[in-house]
Design an enzyme around this catalytic site. Sequence first.
Site, PDB file in Angstrom:
ATOM      1  N   LYS A 116       0.840  -1.206   0.000  1.00 30.65           N
ATOM      2  CA  LYS A 116       0.000   0.000   0.000  1.00 30.65           C
ATOM      3  C   LYS A 116       0.870   1.249   0.000  1.00 30.65           C
ATOM      4  O   LYS A 116       1.878   1.315   0.702  1.00 30.65           O
ATOM      5  CB  LYS A 116      -0.910   0.003   1.226  1.00 30.65           C
ATOM      6  CG  LYS A 116      -1.937  -1.119   1.226  1.00 30.65           C
ATOM      7  CD  LYS A 116      -2.946  -0.968   2.345  1.00 30.65           C
ATOM      8  CE  LYS A 116      -3.898   0.174   2.116  1.00 30.65           C
ATOM      9  NZ  LYS A 116      -4.986   0.215   3.131  1.00 30.65           N
ATOM     10  N   ASP A 128      -2.914  10.361  -5.778  1.00 34.07           N
ATOM     11  CA  ASP A 128      -1.479  10.357  -6.048  1.00 34.07           C
ATOM     12  C   ASP A 128      -0.850   8.989  -5.846  1.00 34.07           C
ATOM     13  O   ASP A 128       0.350   8.813  -6.053  1.00 34.07           O
ATOM     14  CB  ASP A 128      -0.764  11.399  -5.190  1.00 34.07           C
ATOM     15  CG  ASP A 128      -0.937  11.166  -3.687  1.00 34.07           C
ATOM     16  OD1 ASP A 128      -1.437  10.099  -3.286  1.00 34.07           O
ATOM     17  OD2 ASP A 128      -0.578  12.069  -2.898  1.00 34.07           O
ATOM     18  N   ARG A 186     -12.473  -9.060  -3.349  1.00 30.94           N
ATOM     19  CA  ARG A 186     -13.505  -8.372  -2.575  1.00 30.94           C
ATOM     20  C   ARG A 186     -14.875  -8.623  -3.210  1.00 30.94           C
ATOM     21  O   ARG A 186     -14.967  -9.098  -4.345  1.00 30.94           O
ATOM     22  CB  ARG A 186     -13.227  -6.861  -2.579  1.00 30.94           C
ATOM     23  CG  ARG A 186     -11.827  -6.492  -2.109  1.00 30.94           C
ATOM     24  CD  ARG A 186     -11.258  -5.326  -2.941  1.00 30.94           C
ATOM     25  NE  ARG A 186      -9.850  -5.097  -2.624  1.00 30.94           N
ATOM     26  CZ  ARG A 186      -9.424  -4.276  -1.663  1.00 30.94           C
ATOM     27  NH1 ARG A 186     -10.300  -3.595  -0.952  1.00 30.94           N
ATOM     28  NH2 ARG A 186      -8.155  -4.138  -1.423  1.00 30.94           N
ATOM     29  N   ASP A 255     -16.403  -2.686  -1.670  1.00 35.36           N
ATOM     30  CA  ASP A 255     -15.020  -2.890  -2.093  1.00 35.36           C
ATOM     31  C   ASP A 255     -14.089  -3.095  -0.903  1.00 35.36           C
ATOM     32  O   ASP A 255     -12.909  -3.415  -1.099  1.00 35.36           O
ATOM     33  CB  ASP A 255     -14.531  -1.725  -2.962  1.00 35.36           C
ATOM     34  CG  ASP A 255     -14.700  -0.380  -2.278  1.00 35.36           C
ATOM     35  OD1 ASP A 255     -15.861   0.024  -2.079  1.00 35.36           O
ATOM     36  OD2 ASP A 255     -13.681   0.258  -1.934  1.00 35.36           O
ATOM     37  N   ASN A 256     -14.602  -2.935   0.314  1.00 35.42           N
ATOM     38  CA  ASN A 256     -13.806  -3.185   1.517  1.00 35.42           C
ATOM     39  C   ASN A 256     -14.258  -4.453   2.239  1.00 35.42           C
ATOM     40  O   ASN A 256     -13.948  -4.633   3.414  1.00 35.42           O
ATOM     41  CB  ASN A 256     -13.905  -1.997   2.479  1.00 35.42           C
ATOM     42  CG  ASN A 256     -13.241  -0.744   1.923  1.00 35.42           C
ATOM     43  OD1 ASN A 256     -12.376  -0.833   1.066  1.00 35.42           O
ATOM     44  ND2 ASN A 256     -13.658   0.405   2.388  1.00 35.42           N
TER      45      ASN A 256
END
Length: 491
Positions: A116, A128, A186, A255-256
């Site tokens: 990550k 970013d 997921r 998505d989590n």
Amino acid sequence: MADRTLETLRFDNSYARLPDAFFAKLNPTPFNAPPRLIHGNPAAAALIDLDPEQFARPEFAGTFGGSLLAPGMDPLAMLYAGHQFGVYVPQLGDGRAILLGEAVNERGGTWELHLKGAGMTPFSRDGDGRAVLRSTIREYLCSEAMHGLGIPTTRALCLVGSDDKVYREDVETGAMLLRMAPSHVRFGTFEVFYYRKQYDRLRVLADYVVDRHYPHLRGTADAVARLFLEVVERTAALIAQWQTVGWAHGVMNTDNMSILGLTLDYGPFGFMDDYDAAFVCNHSDHNGRYAFNQQPYIGLWNLSCLAQTLLPLAPKEALKEALDRYTPIVESEFRRRMRLKLGLREERSGDDELIGGLLAMLQESHADYTRLFRELGRFDSAPGATNESLREYFLDRDRFAAWAVRYRERLRDEGDADDDRRERMDRVNPCYVLRNYLAQTAIEKAQRKDFSEIERLFDLLRDPYRERPGMEPYAAAPPNWGKHLAVSCSS
């Protein structure tokens, strides 16, 4: 072979063998400033047979700071979609994380190494691709804290920092976190192909998940329906555990949500200090969608979204029957775990009243959730005992006294000695949890390049049930400033 080096880690990379539509292949973007290891997790290293002495090598910080690759890594960013705060977003994906590869241990187990903060990907949208030191410290500590509590979770191998500047609400320093899980698939991974009507890819994904992670379902005619049932059961049990430790996820978007029933993506999470059933840990969640007491319902809502994606692959009635299993499992598992927290060995008809009565008093008094249950292990069941230290937690002392009479009678009916009960309760009621103010203290020290508090918390949280001499402040209620910390998605 145990105690492998970076050069001798074994990799499989099964996800990279899926069709190109499932991911984008690219390497991490290294920091401009030299990376440095902030902390390494020997227990996580053992999962992939990595020798912890590797932590001291410059190559270790380079590999997990994005500038080097170990032999066999095949980096990629995973594609997925998801419902975010109830609204479907058709393409998300790894916007600041890269799957380096799947390390294989000597027992044949695979662990995806997910970096990550590894830089921009095709899925970064306007981001970013970076993570800040603040957020990586929180995830690093909390994933290990959840593991210490016995709650299914991703793990973290290490935390690597640099002096690179990252712009959020303020200018912060960048960091990378190496997250580990058997799979990072997921609910949203299924959603992206369902809503694109790419049912052939949906089938490929379902077959892959069954083959890799639910191998006992291979070759069965109803494999997808049975897969969904197991995901329902795992998710229900997971959320019941969250509820019993007083933990809020904060961003329970689809998505989590892990297809393996793991706690995934630590953003604005929070352990409750003062008990409040409507606790919202994410200050961006203005409507309280992901409030603590909404988590069981949101789990069901998210599973319904997953069931929708499986309609091309499994009978509707079978999916509905599986979904109907969710609420009974959440409720029964919650009751079972709360009985353990109360030191009760038997299931009885009055359990809901006893549990609910205590939680109602906690709500009324906003008593400290973790400390109250730890203190409850010291409850004196002798006739006439006033349990003054417990009474102090409650505004309505008479109400507590009446509840204590019922509790005492129940304990005496079970015929349990206080010392035996306390020993059992101390095994399920933690002494230490990652309170937000403790994480914030570690973050502020780390921003001054003092990482000692990370090590101290890491050591406490990996074994949270054992009291440590001299560590009493870490088990105490937070100071007033620590009860009102705002935590956002960038945290």
